[in-house]
Design an enzyme around this catalytic site. Structure first.
Site, PDB file in Angstrom:
ATOM      1  N   CYS A   1       0.782  -1.234   0.000  1.00  0.00           N
ATOM      2  CA  CYS A   1       0.000   0.000   0.000  1.00  0.00           C
ATOM      3  C   CYS A   1       0.822   1.297   0.000  1.00  0.00           C
ATOM      4  O   CYS A   1       0.494   2.224  -0.759  1.00  0.00           O
ATOM      5  CB  CYS A   1      -1.016  -0.006   1.139  1.00  0.00           C
ATOM      6  SG  CYS A   1      -0.591  -1.001   2.559  1.00  0.00           S
TER       7      CYS A   1
ATOM      8  N   ARG B   1       7.580 -11.155   4.894  1.00  0.00           N
ATOM      9  CA  ARG B   1       7.282 -10.926   6.313  1.00  0.00           C
ATOM     10  C   ARG B   1       8.074 -11.933   7.136  1.00  0.00           C
ATOM     11  O   ARG B   1       8.133 -13.119   6.795  1.00  0.00           O
ATOM     12  CB  ARG B   1       5.786 -11.065   6.589  1.00  0.00           C
ATOM     13  CG  ARG B   1       4.955 -10.021   5.866  1.00  0.00           C
ATOM     14  CD  ARG B   1       3.470 -10.146   6.108  1.00  0.00           C
ATOM     15  NE  ARG B   1       2.732  -9.180   5.312  1.00  0.00           N
ATOM     16  CZ  ARG B   1       1.405  -9.109   5.248  1.00  0.00           C
ATOM     17  NH1 ARG B   1       0.674  -9.962   5.957  1.00  0.00           N
ATOM     18  NH2 ARG B   1       0.814  -8.193   4.489  1.00  0.00           N
TER      19      ARG B   1
ATOM     20  N   GLN C   1       0.860 -11.021  -3.686  1.00  0.00           N
ATOM     21  CA  GLN C   1      -0.566 -10.739  -3.517  1.00  0.00           C
ATOM     22  C   GLN C   1      -1.183 -10.224  -4.806  1.00  0.00           C
ATOM     23  O   GLN C   1      -0.519  -9.535  -5.585  1.00  0.00           O
ATOM     24  CB  GLN C   1      -0.777  -9.678  -2.433  1.00  0.00           C
ATOM     25  CG  GLN C   1      -0.413 -10.127  -1.029  1.00  0.00           C
ATOM     26  CD  GLN C   1      -0.618  -9.003  -0.033  1.00  0.00           C
ATOM     27  OE1 GLN C   1      -0.088  -7.915  -0.200  1.00  0.00           O
ATOM     28  NE2 GLN C   1      -1.386  -9.262   1.010  1.00  0.00           N
TER      29      GLN C   1
ATOM     30  N   ASP D   1      -2.849  -7.653  -5.225  1.00  0.00           N
ATOM     31  CA  ASP D   1      -3.124  -6.499  -4.386  1.00  0.00           C
ATOM     32  C   ASP D   1      -3.651  -5.344  -5.220  1.00  0.00           C
ATOM     33  O   ASP D   1      -3.090  -5.015  -6.272  1.00  0.00           O
ATOM     34  CB  ASP D   1      -1.837  -6.086  -3.674  1.00  0.00           C
ATOM     35  CG  ASP D   1      -2.095  -5.456  -2.327  1.00  0.00           C
ATOM     36  OD1 ASP D   1      -3.274  -5.327  -1.958  1.00  0.00           O
ATOM     37  OD2 ASP D   1      -1.131  -5.098  -1.644  1.00  0.00           O
TER      38      ASP D   1
ATOM     39  N   HIS E   1      -5.544  -1.226  -4.908  1.00  0.00           N
ATOM     40  CA  HIS E   1      -5.942  -0.092  -4.085  1.00  0.00           C
ATOM     41  C   HIS E   1      -6.765   0.859  -4.940  1.00  0.00           C
ATOM     42  O   HIS E   1      -6.390   1.171  -6.070  1.00  0.00           O
ATOM     43  CB  HIS E   1      -4.719   0.615  -3.499  1.00  0.00           C
ATOM     44  CG  HIS E   1      -3.989  -0.223  -2.504  1.00  0.00           C
ATOM     45  ND1 HIS E   1      -2.964  -1.070  -2.858  1.00  0.00           N
ATOM     46  CD2 HIS E   1      -4.178  -0.382  -1.168  1.00  0.00           C
ATOM     47  CE1 HIS E   1      -2.533  -1.706  -1.779  1.00  0.00           C
ATOM     48  NE2 HIS E   1      -3.245  -1.306  -0.742  1.00  0.00           N
TER      49      HIS E   1
ATOM     50  N   LYS F   1     -13.987  -3.056   7.505  1.00  0.00           N
ATOM     51  CA  LYS F   1     -13.571  -3.945   6.414  1.00  0.00           C
ATOM     52  C   LYS F   1     -14.567  -5.083   6.249  1.00  0.00           C
ATOM     53  O   LYS F   1     -15.297  -5.447   7.176  1.00  0.00           O
ATOM     54  CB  LYS F   1     -12.180  -4.517   6.691  1.00  0.00           C
ATOM     55  CG  LYS F   1     -12.093  -5.359   7.960  1.00  0.00           C
ATOM     56  CD  LYS F   1     -10.684  -5.891   8.194  1.00  0.00           C
ATOM     57  CE  LYS F   1     -10.608  -6.671   9.512  1.00  0.00           C
ATOM     58  NZ  LYS F   1      -9.256  -7.231   9.752  1.00  0.00           N
TER      59      LYS F   1
ATOM     60  N   HIS G   1      -8.316  -0.833   0.315  1.00  0.00           N
ATOM     61  CA  HIS G   1      -7.375  -1.938   0.121  1.00  0.00           C
ATOM     62  C   HIS G   1      -8.200  -3.171  -0.249  1.00  0.00           C
ATOM     63  O   HIS G   1      -9.126  -3.529   0.489  1.00  0.00           O
ATOM     64  CB  HIS G   1      -6.605  -2.244   1.409  1.00  0.00           C
ATOM     65  CG  HIS G   1      -5.915  -1.070   2.026  1.00  0.00           C
ATOM     66  ND1 HIS G   1      -4.534  -0.935   2.042  1.00  0.00           N
ATOM     67  CD2 HIS G   1      -6.400   0.023   2.670  1.00  0.00           C
ATOM     68  CE1 HIS G   1      -4.214   0.177   2.671  1.00  0.00           C
ATOM     69  NE2 HIS G   1      -5.323   0.777   3.063  1.00  0.00           N
TER      70      HIS G   1
END
Length: 635
Positions: A333, A362, A380, A382, A384, A464, A510
């Site tokens: 992000c 991670r 991911q 991912d 946004h 969320k 997100h």
């Protein structure tokens, strides 16, 4: 007078304080016998609990979820009771309920063996058959500490000693065994009939690797034998579907100690990866996302501004160069905000959707790593979305609809929806939270799905939705999410020019559909037991010759299929065709085309579908049509 209101709103009146068990008995002998606990004014209590004033009461039996939890909690204590009676110098620590069962941690001078577990389980059944009363006692904290010290239970004494002074401690006694617990518990050990000890593993005392390694005994407990049998069958099926075993037998991937938590993808496994990624890339395009790519390593200062350094630094890999400190990104992000900030944005550009197959790292603990399902390096899907508050609902609605299509294509039709709302510690105004929560709930309602509300479970920056899918064994996997973020655009200076020429901060959504591609592929492998749908299968067709005389024709068929875009290989081994078919079947290939002299002479193939279904001989054109239909319909 004490007035007890039952769930059907009927009221029972007593002229004295009354226990839960007495109320159950006043309703009927069947309920008195079935009662395991009670819920008084919403609080779960023992059947021996005395009700002194007017209250609402629900009698808890083994048909209730609460009842099953009480059974499992009580069985954990029965496990400790049995273990202590067999091994007197063993020390007990904690024994909580977990999903589908319980565990208890012990300190003992030697490792517990499978034979020990059998003996403990046998003793548990013996103790349960005695039907000993389970009673609750209140103790002064310091007196309880001395009690357990006197018994040599130093861990238990340490736990009690950490409780604030002056508080009363509840202990539960059954036969000669006493244990610390808040409760509630079943009225007597005879109520515990359906249980099984599963395995023993290591666990550090208080979860700290600097402390002693304890022995954790896992068990499962149920209200009915058929439930236990079904659970054990599910475990057996899950063992067969273990993606790590299938990854090895199907030559998909491997992990090794030289790179803990990182995946070595083999050609067949990477083929599955590519199919998933390219499919999701098409979803990006169809949904109006602009695909971007951001750096793997960003300066520490950016992570501090985003808030990740404060809350997440222990899980971040860091490095340094030329007196500057960097972090390998654990999420995408902050990078996406940098792309947004690269130019002056207008309200006319919103919603602006960015997507990235972002590679993240991670620093997960080594003990939590698990094949593809828990890794240190992952990618991911991912995305946004930068939008206004007024656009949140439409964006969430469109995302949810697309997510449903994606899950269906991958073979998942049972999806669970949960909406998590504002926590106590949060940023942003109540008005913005009201708008965001209303937008999320209305978007779910527009989709027509049933959903569950989780009050207070949202992130500190916004509410969320979490999307969980149920696999072929009924297991639930949380994969997708869409989160409303008021915080990061402010912290990182994201703005747009509004209609009135003022500068405003966009809302940042997100979103991810599958989340970690590694984890999702692991879920896919287990859901399909390695037999991937034709469109995902690394090898879609194997062409096997019966004798060497058909080798040229088999190669030609394979080349023709390959030119048409199918993933195909030829099996020209000098082995019996029955052996070839068996070997290819074990590789879970969707279609096997057998070619002999008959097929060679007529330009045909004898087709066998996965599962041993013989489709007979057909022209290559007919087989191509069948194969193309399977791929296009994602069967």
């Amino acid at each position: 007078m004490v007035h007890i209101t039952l769930p059907d709103q009927s009221v029972r009146t007593f002229d004295h304080a009354v226990t839960v068990a007495e109320v159950a008995a006043s309703i009927g002998p069947g309920l008195a016998k079935a009662a395991l606990a009670g819920r008084v004014n919403g609080e779960l209590v023992d059947v021996s609990h005395r009700i002194e004033a007017d209250a609402s009461l629900a009698i808890v039996t083994d048909k209730d979820a609460d009842g099953l939890e009480v059974i499992r909690h009580s069985t954990a204590h029965l496990l400790a009771y049995a273990a202590k009676s067999l091994f007197p110098d063993l020390q007990v620590t904690i024994g909580p309920v977990i999903e589908n069962g319980f565990y208890y941690d012990f300190s003992y001078k030697r490792p517990l063996t499978p034979e020990d577990l059998e003996a403990i389980e046998a003793r548990m059944r013996e103790l349960a058959s005695k039907d000993e009363v389970v009673s609750r006692e209140l103790w002064d904290r310091d007196e309880a500490v001395e009690l357990f010290k006197g018994m040599g239970e130093l861990y238990k004494a340490e736990i009690i000693g950490s409780i604030p002074q002056g508080e009363h401690i509840s202990l539960y006694r059954e036969g000669g065994f006493v244990d610390l617990c808040r409760g509630p518990h079943v009225p007597s050990t005879g109520r515990l009939k359906v249980f099984k000890l599963m395995k023993v593993a290591g666990a550090y005392w208080r979860g700290d690797h600097r402390n002693e390694m304890l022995q954790r005994v896992y068990g499962t407990a149920w209200a009915r034998k058929e439930d236990l049998d079904a659970y054990l069958h599910q475990l057996e099926e899950a063992e067969k579907r273990d993606h790590r075993k299938l990854g090895k037998s199907l030559d998909l991937f491997h992990v090794q100690e030289n790179a803990p938590g990182l995946v070595f993808w083999h050609p067949k496994g990477w083929t599955i990866w590519q199919q998933v990624e390219q499919y999701l890339r098409r979803v990006y395009v169809e949904s109006g996302y602009l695909e971007i790519k951001c750096p793997q390593i960003l300066d520490r200062s950016l992570w501090e501004r985003s808030g990740h350094w404060e809350h997440y630094k222990d899980n971040m890999f860091t490095t340094a160069s030329e007196n500057r400190e960097y972090a390998v990104k654990p999420m995408n992000c902050p990078g996406h905000v940098q792309v947004y900030n690269s130019g002056l944005r207008s309200y006319r550009e919103l919603p602006l959707r960015y997507g990235e197959f972002g590679s993240c790292h991670r620093n997960e603990s080594s003990g939590s790593l698990h094949g593809l399902l828990r890794v240190r390096g992952f990618t991911q899907d991912d995305g946004h979305i930068f939008c206004t508050e007024a656009q949140i609902q439409d964006e969430v609605f469109a995302f949810t609809q697309k997510l449903l299509e994606v899950y269906k294509d991958f073979g998942f039709s049972d999806v669970i929806y949960r909406l998590s709302t504002r926590p106590l510690n949060r940023v942003g105004s109540d008005e913005s939270w009201d708008a965001a929560e209303q937008a999320l709930s209305e978007a779910l309602n527009r989709t027509g799905v049933s959903w569950e509300l989780l009050p207070g479970e949202g992130a500190f920056y916004g509410p969320k939705i979490e999307y969980s899918l149920k696999d072929s064994l009924g297991r639930i996997w949380q994969c997708g999410t869409i989160q409303v973020d008021f915080n990061m655009p402010v912290r990182l200076g994201a703005e747009y020019v509004a209609e009135d020429n003022s500068r405003r901060h966009p809302v940042m959504l997100h979103r991810a559909i599958v989340g970690s591609l590694e984890r999702f592929i692991g879920i896919l492998i287990e859901n399909h037991a390695g037999a991937m749908p034709t469109w995902l299968a690394p090898v879609q067709v194997a062409v096997a010759s019966i004798t060497e005389a058909q080798s040229g024709y088999a190669q030609d068929v394979a080349k023709r299929l390959h030119r048409l875009g199918f993933r195909c290989e030829a099996d020209l081994r000098n082995d019996k065709i029955s052996f070839k078919i068996r070997e290819l079947s074990l590789q879970k290939i969707p279609f096997i085309c057998v070619v002999g002299d008959k097929e060679k002479g007529s330009d045909q193939v004898a087709v066998r579908a996965r599962g041993g279904n013989d489709l007979g001989s057909m022209s290559l054109d007919a087989f191509v049509a069948l194969l193309r239909s399977d791929v296009e319909q994602r069967r």
